[in-house]
Design an enzyme around this catalytic site. Structure first.
Site, mmCIF file in Angstrom:
data_model
loop_
_atom_site.group_PDB
_atom_site.id
_atom_site.type_symbol
_atom_site.label_atom_id
_atom_site.label_comp_id
_atom_site.label_asym_id
_atom_site.label_seq_id
_atom_site.Cartn_x
_atom_site.Cartn_y
_atom_site.Cartn_z
ATOM 1 N N HIS A 182 -19.029 4.106 25.512
ATOM 2 C CA HIS A 182 -18.202 3.493 26.556
ATOM 3 C C HIS A 182 -18.720 2.085 26.821
ATOM 4 C CE1 HIS A 182 -16.963 7.727 28.000
ATOM 5 N NE2 HIS A 182 -16.015 7.200 27.234
ATOM 6 N N GLU A 381 -26.182 11.034 31.712
ATOM 7 C CA GLU A 381 -25.571 9.978 32.533
ATOM 8 C C GLU A 381 -26.704 9.308 33.290
ATOM 9 O OE1 GLU A 381 -22.411 9.028 32.687
ATOM 10 O OE2 GLU A 381 -21.233 10.716 31.942
#
Ligand SMILES: [Zn+2]
Length: 443
Positions: A182, A381
């Site tokens: 991303h 994350e």
């Protein structure tokens, strides 16, 4: 008027047109809201907003009960959003009233790497793709017997998907780190470079031992087109850059051929989680998956690294049977996140179905687990929990990377304790002991 004269007359317009076309997307007075998910209704409303309303940018990949969701709105659309909050009694705070200000501040910490000086890479800064790739090339050149460049393939715009392999010899099991799929999650790219630095360049003896024991494949930027675009045009770009009708890009972490488009992804090319026209429709995911498959039987640990939220997620939390090591994976993960917290007290949540409710399929972690059958697969994350989100400030970059490295080393240690990984050197020692025992039995 002759054609040449006509062209000459309007020649001055070319740089102006170029300026307009190349102008960066600005986020003046864009507001970032933190919204608390207090009950199931809130959860459903926010998931619906994420999947079906493209006016707002929901920064979180994982929406959980009891946690905050970060929603960015343009100044024009914020009144409508606040009305929705009021209607459903969603509690919210404004985390930031002008996102552009934070982006402007961040520009000061985008640094230049000086070629052939691998120790000059700074760990409280961000770098462009060219600088990261230049550094990788230089690291490979500085450690020719141990490090080598690996290219998984090319992106849509023709850029290399470049990684570094670290190997102290044949016969070792593999640890694979995939970062930066991303584009806007810049901390994930720097964290991958930091791991390389610790394994090879720093004086971290535990990391050096881990470099000796395993083969490492580390890809800091697996969506290079998106990353370049996030530097040059739109800081908050997430997807790849392939044109799809009037839109651009596919969410490369929804495009893998594992439960493709089942949940948490979109069929609408406008969406930030657009899964693409089909599984593995994108050159980046095809290249990377082929590369992973080519060494698949050697991989013991796979990390897909993202930001933000401070989660360690284990795929298939709701499944048993073929994925019977789920509880081991969570146990190993929890212990590793305990070690991560020691340095700065940063708390990560290790995910299972009860804690992490918003599922998303078609990600690399699921495919690697299901199709390559790697025993330990995690989606990480990194920092933070949403105060700065993708725009993690200068004073958090190095601490994030240090504690992440602590977590990675503990993951390996715990995985070994649970019998999941066998380091190369230890295999050699155990073979040696086996041989000695064999010969002694004949004496
Ligand atoms: Zn991500």
């Amino acid at each position: 008027m002759p054609v040449t004269l006509f062209i000459k007359k309007f020649l001055f317009l070319i740089p102006l047109i170029a300026l307009v076309l190349c102008e960066k997307t600005r986020f003046d007075n864009y507001v970032l809201y933190k919204v608390l998910v207090e009950n199931d209704q809130h959860y459903r409303i926010l998931v619906d907003l994420k999947n079906n309303n493209f006016k707002y940018d929901i920064w979180n990949d994982h929406i959980s009960l009891g946690r905050y969701v970060d929603i960015m709105s343009s100044p024009e659309d914020k009144a409508e959003l606040e009305k929705l909050f009021q209607k459903y009694e969603l509690k919210y705070e404004i985390a930031n009233e002008n996102i552009q200000e934070v982006i402007d501040k961040e520009n000061a910490i985008i640094k230049t790497y000086t070629r052939s000086n691998i120790r000059s890479m700074e760990w409280n800064a961000y770098y462009t793709l060219d600088h990261i790739y230049g550094w990788l090339d230089d690291v490979a050149a500085a450690y020719p017997n141990v490090a080598s460049i690996v290219i998984a393939g090319k992106s849509y715009e023709g850029r290399d998907i470049k990684g570094l392999k670290i190997s102290h010899g044949p016969g070792r099991r593999v640890i694979f780190i995939e970062s930066g799929i991303h584009a806007r999650e810049w901390i994930s790219m720097t964290s991958a470079c930091y791991v390389i630095n610790e394994l090879l360049i720093s004086n971290n003896t535990q990391a050096h031992a881990a470099a000796q024991d395993y083969d490492w494949y580390i890809f800091p930027v697996t969506n290079p087109d998106g990353y370049v675009y996030s530097h040059e045009q739109n800081r908050l770009w997430r997807k790849s850059r392939r044109p799809i009708g009037n839109n651009f890009g596919v969410d490369l972490n929804r495009n893998w051929n594992s439960n493709w488009l089942v949940v948490g992804a979109s069929t609408n090319p406008q969406s930030l989680t657009y899964a693409g026209p089909g599984p593995f429709s994108e050159p980046e995911t095809r290249a990377l998956s082929n590369f992973i498959r080519s060494i698949g039987d050697k991989i013991d640990l796979y990390l897909s690294v993202h930001s933000f939220g401070q989660y360690l997620l284990v795929p298939f939390g709701n499944s048993t049977g073929a994925y019977a090591n789920y509880y081991d994976a969570v146990n190993i993960g929890r212990r590793a996140m305990g070690a991560l917290a020691v340095r700065y007290g940063t708390l990560y949540q290790t995910g299972n179905i009860a804690e992490v409710l918003y599922l998303a399929t078609g990600g690399s972690d699921e495919w690697v687990k299901e199709h390559v059958r790697v025993p330990l697969v995690y989606c990480v994350e990194l920092r933070d929990r949403g105060l700065n989100g993708f725009l993690l400030p200068e004073d958090e970059i190095l601490p994030n990377n240090q504690e992440y490295m602590d977590g990675v080393l503990e993951l390996i240690y715990q995985a070994e304790r649970f019998g999941y990984m066998n380091s190369g050197s230890r295999i050699h020692i155990s073979m040696f002991i086996l041989l000695i025992t064999f010969f002694i039995s004949f004496l």
